[in-house]
Motif scaffolding. Sequence first.
Motif, short mmCIF file in Angstrom:
data_model
loop_
_atom_site.label_atom_id
_atom_site.label_comp_id
_atom_site.label_asym_id
_atom_site.label_seq_id
_atom_site.Cartn_x
_atom_site.Cartn_y
_atom_site.Cartn_z
N PRO A 64 0.82 -1.22 0.00
CA PRO A 64 0.00 0.00 0.00
C PRO A 64 0.85 1.26 0.00
O PRO A 64 2.03 1.25 0.35
CB PRO A 64 -0.80 -0.11 1.30
CG PRO A 64 -0.71 -1.55 1.70
CD PRO A 64 0.59 -2.05 1.18
N VAL A 65 0.23 2.37 -0.38
CA VAL A 65 0.86 3.68 -0.31
C VAL A 65 0.64 4.25 1.09
O VAL A 65 -0.47 4.21 1.62
CB VAL A 65 0.26 4.63 -1.36
CG1 VAL A 65 0.82 6.04 -1.21
CG2 VAL A 65 0.53 4.11 -2.77
N TYR A 66 1.72 4.76 1.70
CA TYR A 66 1.63 5.29 3.06
C TYR A 66 1.73 6.81 3.05
O TYR A 66 2.43 7.40 2.23
CB TYR A 66 2.74 4.71 3.94
CG TYR A 66 2.79 3.19 3.92
CD1 TYR A 66 1.81 2.44 4.55
CD2 TYR A 66 3.82 2.52 3.26
CE1 TYR A 66 1.85 1.06 4.54
CE2 TYR A 66 3.87 1.13 3.23
CZ TYR A 66 2.87 0.40 3.87
OH TYR A 66 2.91 -0.96 3.85
N SER A 67 1.03 7.44 3.98
CA SER A 67 1.09 8.89 4.12
C SER A 67 2.37 9.27 4.86
O SER A 67 2.64 8.74 5.95
CB SER A 67 -0.12 9.41 4.89
OG SER A 67 -1.31 9.08 4.22
N PRO A 68 3.21 10.17 4.29
CA PRO A 68 4.44 10.57 4.97
C PRO A 68 4.16 11.43 6.20
O PRO A 68 3.23 12.24 6.20
CB PRO A 68 5.20 11.35 3.90
CG PRO A 68 4.12 11.88 3.00
CD PRO A 68 3.04 10.85 2.99
N ALA A 69 4.95 11.25 7.21
CA ALA A 69 4.83 12.06 8.43
C ALA A 69 5.59 13.37 8.24
O ALA A 69 6.63 13.42 7.56
CB ALA A 69 5.38 11.30 9.63
N PRO A 70 5.10 14.46 8.82
CA PRO A 70 5.84 15.74 8.71
C PRO A 70 7.16 15.68 9.49
O PRO A 70 7.32 14.87 10.41
CB PRO A 70 4.87 16.75 9.33
CG PRO A 70 3.98 15.94 10.21
CD PRO A 70 3.86 14.59 9.58
N SER A 71 8.07 16.53 9.07
CA SER A 71 9.37 16.62 9.75
C SER A 71 9.76 18.09 9.82
O SER A 71 9.12 18.95 9.20
CB SER A 71 10.43 15.81 9.01
OG SER A 71 10.67 16.38 7.72
N ALA A 72 10.85 18.38 10.53
CA ALA A 72 11.33 19.76 10.61
C ALA A 72 11.73 20.26 9.23
O ALA A 72 11.53 21.42 8.88
CB ALA A 72 12.50 19.85 11.58
N ALA A 73 12.34 19.38 8.45
CA ALA A 73 12.79 19.77 7.11
C ALA A 73 11.61 19.90 6.14
O ALA A 73 11.65 20.69 5.21
CB ALA A 73 13.79 18.74 6.58
N ASP A 74 10.57 19.12 6.37
CA ASP A 74 9.41 19.14 5.47
C ASP A 74 8.14 19.05 6.32
O ASP A 74 7.55 17.98 6.49
CB ASP A 74 9.49 17.96 4.50
CG ASP A 74 8.43 18.05 3.40
OD1 ASP A 74 7.66 19.04 3.38
OD2 ASP A 74 8.36 17.12 2.56
N PRO A 75 7.71 20.21 6.88
CA PRO A 75 6.56 20.19 7.79
C PRO A 75 5.23 19.85 7.11
O PRO A 75 4.29 19.44 7.78
CB PRO A 75 6.54 21.61 8.35
CG PRO A 75 7.28 22.43 7.36
CD PRO A 75 8.31 21.54 6.74
N SER A 76 5.15 20.04 5.80
CA SER A 76 3.90 19.73 5.07
C SER A 76 4.22 18.88 3.85
O SER A 76 4.21 19.35 2.70
CB SER A 76 3.20 21.02 4.64
OG SER A 76 2.87 21.82 5.74
N PRO A 77 4.56 17.62 4.06
CA PRO A 77 4.95 16.77 2.93
C PRO A 77 3.79 16.53 1.97
O PRO A 77 2.62 16.49 2.40
CB PRO A 77 5.38 15.46 3.61
CG PRO A 77 4.63 15.45 4.90
CD PRO A 77 4.55 16.88 5.33
N GLU A 78 4.11 16.42 0.72
CA GLU A 78 3.08 16.17 -0.29
C GLU A 78 2.56 14.74 -0.14
O GLU A 78 3.32 13.79 -0.01
CB GLU A 78 3.67 16.37 -1.69
CG GLU A 78 2.64 16.21 -2.80
CD GLU A 78 3.24 16.50 -4.17
OE1 GLU A 78 2.60 16.11 -5.17
OE2 GLU A 78 4.33 17.09 -4.24
#
Length: 678
Positions: free
Chosen positions: A179-193
Amino acid sequence: MKATDLPLLKSVSAPTIDPTGARAVVAVTRPNLDADAYVGQLWSIATDGSTPPRRITRGMNDSAPRFSPDGALIGFLRREGDSPAQVYVMPAGGGEPVQVTDAPLGVGSFRWSPGSTRIAFVARVPEEGRYGTVKELGAGAEPPRHLTALKYRANGVGYISDRRNHVFLVDVPDPSEEPVYSPAPSAADPSPEMPKSVPEATHVTSGDFDHGPIEFSPDGTRLALVAARHATRDDDLVKNVFELDLTHPDAPLRDLTSVEDHLSVDALAYLPDGGLYLLASDIGEEGRDFVGRLGGLYRLGVGERPVRLTDPETVDLGEAGSSIVVLPDGSALVQKVTRGRLELHSVSPEGELAPVAAWDAEITGHAHAAGVTVVSFTAPETAGDVAVLRDGGSVVLTNFSAELLVAGIAPAIELEFEARDGYPLHGWLVLPRGEGPHPVLLNIHGGPFAQYTVSVFDEAQVYADAGYAVLMSNPRGSAGYGEAHGRSIRQAMGTLDMTDVLDFLEGALERHPELDDDRVGIMGGSYGGYLTAWTIAHDHRFAAAVVERGFLDPEAFVGTSDIGMYFGDEYTGVDPELVRKQSPQAVVDRVTTPTFVVHSEEDLRCPLPQAERYYAALKRQGTDAELLIFPGEDHELSRSGRPRHRVQRFDAILRWWARHLPVTRAIPTEVAHAADPA
């Protein structure tokens, strides 16, 4: 059965069959009063009957199953809550379904490519700025609609000119992939696509036209589709066949039929040689003469004009069936409408018609593979089941109506009489328990080119359970008895059809002493509402009437109904005096019968003002009348409206009859209280 037994009415979809012929899959759907919705799942059925049927999905509303041509996958439509239906696929052996489409307004139908790698589907495409395409822009804040055509709305849909049906292609995902998983936000990428979990579909049709149905060619390089793309489409009912070359996506659609063929095409299927079978009606040189026209099978050879294979006056393969299965020898399996039944017939490429399955039933769907033919059907004892055709007969594989049988089904007695002019009349009588004499409800069907059938009918069952004898006939104007029968009331509504239903009533009263000829009511919906309203203006014997979703004012029908631009013109004509001679509104002043007018707020087929004007006229002249309006419902309330509304409708109608046509001459105290409007 009682009104609250509606959840026991389990309807069965057309079957799909795996390439080996060993297994069929159907969708089984029913009303659910707790959810106030229709719920259903897919069921797997062994065609040899070796194992019991089993449920294989657990969605809220799963429908329209189709095996992939290689038999590895099953595609189907899934609707969850208020979300529109989308295509899902699952391994044929079972497993978690994977979503394939994400159409904003949902998917109407789909087809597998011959290679099982792609799916073509039909979906409405919303105009930008409407139907939720702009976040938080409500329907009341959308820009105005600028209309230039007559055909711009459809019952059950609403406006269609700003959400046309278009065709799409999509690659089928592998359900075994991770399955495709939703990425978790990080400091480097707070709003991942968010990655897309649904494959991107390709839009393959365009323009201000509705498209569908669709079919892939045997080699998968072409897609045939039905559409009205001609210049006069707003003035006629012609629907032509086009072909799309999938190897050259930019190539224009190729016309396979033309306006000059005068056809309204409802279904199509490819032949092994690349030609097509069509289910279509010839609607005359004007392209509008649809009254009583019988649907037929046409063969469309490569580079040729369509040729009708079945008799246009006696063989009806029309709207009730609307499906074609092509057999290996090139013949077609089709459904024939006849005398309250829907039979399965084969038609050879030369036009030879032969029965395949014909008994007291309606064959509602069929499939064939590896020499095995499976059908879904309704009958006097079932609202939907599945059978396999074997050794010249049929073997029933399911028992989805077992609970309904326990609740109780009153048998229908088939009747035949002669009309006053000697014409044969045909129909049914459903009797309640007990010796009688029973009060009688003369029930008139819609259409008018439709028919009462042998199958269990919830309306008749509920009224019979309440103590009423129910009479149902197929007067002239109905389907199932040939073209002359269907066309006999064209521009003569309220003539032979009225005398036919009255003569059927007289015949039944004379033959069946268990019927009380002093206690008779009349009721009907749509065209049945028309003929009820017309009859009570000319015959005053009835204790009361129910006029439901009626075609009551032909003059006001034009410009308000979704079929107003042609229906009245063909059925009642265009001469003002002739129209008034067939109009219930024009003779409403003659009505003295107590009348219950029932209608739906969102009915676009027979719009609400049809009922309101008729009701107002009754009240203003002092006729005992009541009006019941259902919010959020359209013309299909009694068949597919919200389950609770369907029960409430039955309750209201039974209260009306308890008051005006009590089952016993003295109304019991508890019934009298229940009937009290307060």
